[in-house]
Design an enzyme around this catalytic site. Structure first.
Site, PDB file in Angstrom:
ATOM      1  N   GLU A  65      -1.490  -8.853   7.005  1.00 18.88           N
ATOM      2  CA  GLU A  65      -1.986  -8.602   8.294  1.00 18.88           C
ATOM      3  C   GLU A  65      -2.474  -9.715   9.093  1.00 18.88           C
ATOM      4  O   GLU A  65      -3.276  -9.455  10.104  1.00 18.88           O
ATOM      5  CB  GLU A  65      -2.677  -7.047   8.774  1.00 18.88           C
ATOM      6  CG  GLU A  65      -2.032  -6.117   8.379  1.00 18.88           C
ATOM      7  CD  GLU A  65      -2.309  -4.687   8.642  1.00 18.88           C
ATOM      8  OE1 GLU A  65      -3.442  -4.477   8.905  1.00 18.88           O
ATOM      9  OE2 GLU A  65      -1.512  -3.855   8.852  1.00 18.88           O
ATOM     10  N   TRP A 106       2.971  -8.783  11.143  1.00 17.80           N
ATOM     11  CA  TRP A 106       2.542  -8.897   9.530  1.00 17.80           C
ATOM     12  C   TRP A 106       3.036 -10.404   9.441  1.00 17.80           C
ATOM     13  O   TRP A 106       3.796 -10.779  10.319  1.00 17.80           O
ATOM     14  CB  TRP A 106       3.056  -7.921   8.987  1.00 17.80           C
ATOM     15  CG  TRP A 106       2.510  -6.732   8.950  1.00 17.80           C
ATOM     16  CD1 TRP A 106       1.359  -6.388   9.590  1.00 17.80           C
ATOM     17  CD2 TRP A 106       2.810  -5.350   8.008  1.00 17.80           C
ATOM     18  NE1 TRP A 106       1.239  -4.909   9.505  1.00 17.80           N
ATOM     19  CE2 TRP A 106       1.892  -4.267   8.492  1.00 17.80           C
ATOM     20  CE3 TRP A 106       3.736  -5.120   7.094  1.00 17.80           C
ATOM     21  CZ2 TRP A 106       1.857  -3.400   7.836  1.00 17.80           C
ATOM     22  CZ3 TRP A 106       3.733  -3.994   6.512  1.00 17.80           C
ATOM     23  CH2 TRP A 106       2.877  -2.992   6.767  1.00 17.80           C
ATOM     24  N   ARG A 124       1.030  -1.245  -0.055  1.00 17.71           N
ATOM     25  CA  ARG A 124      -0.076  -0.008  -0.097  1.00 17.71           C
ATOM     26  C   ARG A 124       0.855   1.347   0.104  1.00 17.71           C
ATOM     27  O   ARG A 124       2.180   1.005   0.020  1.00 17.71           O
ATOM     28  CB  ARG A 124      -1.030  -0.186   1.282  1.00 17.71           C
ATOM     29  CG  ARG A 124      -0.176  -0.052   2.404  1.00 17.71           C
ATOM     30  CD  ARG A 124      -1.231   0.019   3.689  1.00 17.71           C
ATOM     31  NE  ARG A 124      -0.195  -0.235   4.920  1.00 17.71           N
ATOM     32  CZ  ARG A 124      -0.849  -0.190   6.141  1.00 17.71           C
ATOM     33  NH1 ARG A 124      -2.402  -0.215   6.209  1.00 17.71           N
ATOM     34  NH2 ARG A 124      -0.340  -0.534   7.174  1.00 17.71           N
ATOM     35  N   ASN A 159      -4.841   7.357   4.404  1.00  9.27           N
ATOM     36  CA  ASN A 159      -4.683   6.690   5.567  1.00  9.27           C
ATOM     37  C   ASN A 159      -3.117   6.846   5.901  1.00  9.27           C
ATOM     38  O   ASN A 159      -2.245   6.313   5.057  1.00  9.27           O
ATOM     39  CB  ASN A 159      -4.863   5.352   5.637  1.00  9.27           C
ATOM     40  CG  ASN A 159      -4.785   4.395   6.814  1.00  9.27           C
ATOM     41  OD1 ASN A 159      -5.685   4.451   7.755  1.00  9.27           O
ATOM     42  ND2 ASN A 159      -3.511   3.556   7.091  1.00  9.27           N
ATOM     43  N   GLU A 160      -2.860   7.249   7.118  1.00 15.52           N
ATOM     44  CA  GLU A 160      -1.285   7.441   7.680  1.00 15.52           C
ATOM     45  C   GLU A 160      -0.440   7.780   6.290  1.00 15.52           C
ATOM     46  O   GLU A 160       0.549   7.205   6.017  1.00 15.52           O
ATOM     47  CB  GLU A 160      -0.944   5.998   8.176  1.00 15.52           C
ATOM     48  CG  GLU A 160      -1.843   5.392   9.441  1.00 15.52           C
ATOM     49  CD  GLU A 160      -1.079   4.364  10.037  1.00 15.52           C
ATOM     50  OE1 GLU A 160      -0.376   3.734   9.420  1.00 15.52           O
ATOM     51  OE2 GLU A 160      -1.132   4.337  11.190  1.00 15.52           O
ATOM     52  N   GLU A 185      -6.752   4.736  15.852  1.00 14.59           N
ATOM     53  CA  GLU A 185      -6.267   3.273  15.842  1.00 14.59           C
ATOM     54  C   GLU A 185      -5.559   2.863  17.081  1.00 14.59           C
ATOM     55  O   GLU A 185      -4.401   3.244  17.301  1.00 14.59           O
ATOM     56  CB  GLU A 185      -5.606   2.649  14.666  1.00 14.59           C
ATOM     57  CG  GLU A 185      -5.950   3.091  13.277  1.00 14.59           C
ATOM     58  CD  GLU A 185      -5.158   2.643  12.115  1.00 14.59           C
ATOM     59  OE1 GLU A 185      -4.068   1.682  12.584  1.00 14.59           O
ATOM     60  OE2 GLU A 185      -5.445   2.855  11.018  1.00 14.59           O
TER      61      GLU A 185
HETATM   62  C1  GAL Z   1      -1.606   0.991  10.765  1.00 16.90           C
HETATM   63  C2  GAL Z   1      -2.369   1.161   9.658  1.00 16.90           C
HETATM   64  C3  GAL Z   1      -3.498   0.114   9.692  1.00 16.90           C
HETATM   65  C4  GAL Z   1      -2.843  -1.283   9.837  1.00 16.90           C
HETATM   66  C5  GAL Z   1      -2.246  -1.181  11.385  1.00 16.90           C
HETATM   67  C6  GAL Z   1      -1.372  -2.473  11.861  1.00 16.90           C
HETATM   68  O1  GAL Z   1      -0.342   1.740  10.669  1.00 16.90           O
HETATM   69  O2  GAL Z   1      -3.085   2.388   9.558  1.00 16.90           O
HETATM   70  O3  GAL Z   1      -4.265  -0.052   8.362  1.00 16.90           O
HETATM   71  O4  GAL Z   1      -2.182  -1.417   8.948  1.00 16.90           O
HETATM   72  O5  GAL Z   1      -1.194  -0.020  11.461  1.00 16.90           O
HETATM   73  O6  GAL Z   1      -0.662  -2.848  11.263  1.00 16.90           O
END
Ligand code: GAL
Length: 706
Positions: free
Chosen positions: A372, A330, A118, A156-157, A322
């Site tokens: 993930e 992962w 991504r 996202n991020e 989050e």
């Molecule tokens: C964050 C991300 C999520 C998910 C999570 C766990 O950085 O925004 O989409 O990937 O980590 O890895």
């Protein structure tokens, strides 16, 4: 949620609210209703959705299925669950990157990053802007109208996974950026010091961002400019998204994004583009196999408080988009243990203690497919009841009590701040002499403040920062600002005249805003502030003994890099070096300016040294607590709870005590408090179970047992 949520770029809720990240596209639609029902039963009120779902809205170019989430939205509305909707630009679809490879990011060799992970796109391709804008506009038209949509998350991020961009469109946009900034090539060449090693440019088209070179070294001034450019490009990309959504936004809907990552000026991003920042909080990284040294020893998950202090510097009251709810991992990296009983609650309270009024867990259920598969959510693969869901119920009860006690909107209370700025962060990241010093000293001060229980903020300079903004703090620590402009020195001078104290460490003030070293006495513009001149300096090499300074007969470490000092213009020597060829020469000098003080220390700050400064300068620990074990964090949020008829304010003080250890801990109190979670009056002391967290309200504010 309250309708007028936008105040001072802070999240503004009436209640401390829990939410969760949910991926309707990962599950059979038959599960949605039950998931929403169980969320509600566990105290979840908000879901965040759609940040990776471009394909669901546009499975093929120009073929739109914008309403794909409608059935889920309707179920959420029925279940009384609110929604944060996302723009799905973090994962462009395969059809897009195959047809328009110019949207891909590339490494410094120009090799593109391909589909399969991504964040593989760049911020500057006009094609990506066009396709993103077209989709976002359609999503905004469609989804803003849902009464349960409370706001939007952009992308996202931003800058996570990859924070450097070297696609052809990036080099091109960089050229345009420097052209607008420097106007002429002569100006650009001069400021970038291109005279060195024959780098002088005679045409704008010769200018590039970082590229592969022998030894992989690039002109350092251009690297700093390159980071400023990346920040600018990221902000422009997000601004395009926000500008596309805003015309369709109701007054009660917000725009935010999640996470804090390198090469991005969040102090600009938030006021220019967002209503407030949200953070992605993963304290369990501290226990993973590849933990970073700053999280080691007895700091581990407590190190999240360092990150949360940074979040507060952007939005004093914020959300956690989050929040870790299970082990992370992962398939190829970052495997972490299962959070111990109590840790999920502890980490939630840690975030709340630092100013989070919204906590959204990542994620509702662990995904059985993809990269993930080991990144756990609240529910396991099996979807059976589990210990973490039970803990969530407890957290919900406790957050309700915090809400009842009036916590929402209260701000973290700190009288000391560590000054930081992006120029030094970015220049330091490229500088082997200065960069590592800053990191180590930040760690030293963080550990010292934590263990002395002295609350602190990070204060990031903005272009418009004035002395007035700094006056809320009794003292400022500016560990190693290699770049210190005359303007910033003047702001600090005004702050000192009004009674403030500023503490600098070695390597201050020897660079200008381009990262060049001008011909002037060191420490540049800090010289007058501290009455000091640097006569000699040295990195402490492997053959040097650890360096110390003697301050009032006490030995304190002066590690990593020493500036050997001489007093001038009212400077007073407080400590001298001990050892090395400059034995006995000044190591610490201070100067009185107006009602305040400037201190210059010719070393780095490890924990011991920073703790000595805290004690000698009488920095104040959290009031009302006597004996707090080092392993317990004390944090305070405050707000005005009432204004009396005579105009006096009654301040509510919410004192959080957080135990990061597996042992019980006792905190001794000097004042009576009410324990928000038990509603009992506590006097004398309070016990914290392993991984326990309590919130005590000062009885002066709300009355015992109320
Ligand atoms: C964050 C991300 C999520 C998910 C999570 C766990 O950085 O925004 O989409 O990937 O980590 O890895």
């Amino acid at each position: 949620m309250k309708r007028e949520h936008l105040k001072n770029r802070c999240l503004d809720l009436e209640q401390v609210t829990l939410g969760v990240c949910y991926y309707p596209e990962h599950w059979d639609s038959g599960l949605w209703a039950d998931d929403l029902k169980r969320m509600k039963e566990h105290g979840i009120e908000v879901v965040r959705i759609a940040e990776f779902a471009w394909n669901k809205f546009e499975p093929r170019e120009g073929e739109f299925t914008i309403g794909w989430f409608d059935p889920f939205m309707e179920l959420a509305e029925e279940a009384g669950i609110k929604v944060i909707f996302c723009t799905p630009t973090a994962t462009p679809p395969a059809w897009l990157t195959e047809k328009y490879p110019e949207v891909l990011n590339a490494d410094a060799d120009g090799h593109p990053y391909h589909h399969g992970m991504r964040r593989h796109y760049n911020y500057t391709s006009s094609k990506y802007w066009e396709l993103s804008r077209r989709l976002i506009q359609k999503l905004a038209v469609h989804y803003c109208g849902y009464s349960n949509v409370i706001g939007w998350q952009l992308d996202n991020e931003i800058n996570c996974e990859i924070c450097e961009f070297y696609a052809p469109s990036d080099h091109k946009a960089f050229r345009q950026y420097v052209k607008e900034k420097y106007k002429t090539l002569d100006q650009f060449n001069e400021k970038m010091g291109t005279v060195f090693w024959n780098q002088t440019y005679s045409d704008w088209d010769e200018i590039f961002l970082r590229r592969h070179t022998p030894g992989n070294l690039n002109n350092p001034h251009m690297q700093l400019e390159g980071k400023r450019f990346i920040s600018h490009a990221a902000i422009s990309f997000l601004k395009m998204q926000a500008d596309t959504i805003r015309p369709y936004l109701r007054g009660d809907q917000f725009i935010t994004t999640n996470g804090i990552f390198p090469n991005l000026d969040y102090q600009k991003l938030v006021p220019d583009v967002l209503d407030f920042i949200t953070y992605d909080n993963y304290p369990n990284f501290s226990f993973s196999m590849d933990a970073n040294p700053r999280r080691e020893g007895n700091m581990r998950d407590r190190n999240s408080s360092f990150n949360l202090a940074r979040v507060r510097s952007i939005s004093p009251v914020f959300g956690i988009m989050e929040q870790q709810s299970g082990p992370g991992g992962w398939n190829m990296r970052m495997n972490q243990p299962m959070p111990k009983p109590g840790q999920m609650r502890l980490w939630t309270m840690q975030a709340i203690a630092h100013g989070a009024d919204y906590v959204g867990y990542f994620r509702w259920r662990t995904c059985g497919v993809g990269t993930e598969i080991y990144w756990h959510g609240l529910n396991d693969y099996s979807n059976e009841p589990n210990r973490r869901l039970e803990e969530l119920k407890q957290i919900h009860e406790d957050t309700q009590k915090l809400s009842k006690a009036g916590l929402a909107g209260a701000r973290y209370a700190a009288e000391y701040a560590i000054l930081r700025d992006y120029d030094n962060d970015w220049d330091g990241a490229e500088d082997k002499m200065y960069g590592p010093l800053e990191e180590k000293s930040l760690d030293g001060w963080f550990r010292a403040f934590q263990k002395e229980h002295v609350p602190f903020d990070f204060f990031y300079w903005r272009d418009d920062t004035e002395a007035e903004d700094l006056k809320a703090y009794r003292a400022l620590i500016y560990p190693h600002p290699a770049i210190l402009t005359q303007h910033r020195a003047q702001v600090l001078q005004e702050y000192m005249e009004a009674g403030g104290t500023v503490i600098f460490g070695s390597r201050t003030g020897y660079k200008d805003e381009y990262g060049r070293c001008p011909m002037r006495p060191m420490p540049g513009f800090a010289k007058e502030l501290c009455g000091v001149r640097v006569t000699d300096y040295t990195l402490l090499g492997p053959d040097d003994d650890p360096e110390y300074a003697i301050w009032d007969g006490e030995e304190i470490p002066a590690p990593w890099f020493n500036d050997i000092l001489e007093p001038e213009d009212g400077g007073e020597v407080l400590a001298v070096f001990c050892g090395n060829y400059y034995d006995g020469q000044p190591a610490l000098i201070r100067k009185n300016t107006g009602k305040g003080w400037g201190y210059y220390f010719g070393g780095g700050f490890d924990e011991h040294t920073a703790r000595t400064f805290i004690r000698k300068l009488n920095m104040k620990a959290v009031e009302g607590l006597a004996d707090v074990p080092e392993d317990v964090e004390a944090a305070v949020r405050e707000k005005t709870v009432m204004i009396k008829e005579d105009g006096t304010e009654v301040i509510g003080r919410y004192v959080f005590l957080l135990n990061y250890t597996k042992k019980e801990q006792t905190v001794t109190l000097t004042a009576p408090f009410t324990n928000v979670f038990t509603n009992e009056c506590v006097e004398g002391s309070v016990e914290l179970p392993p991984y326990g967290a309590v919130c005590l309200v000062h009885t002066l504010s709300v009355g015992c047992g109320e």
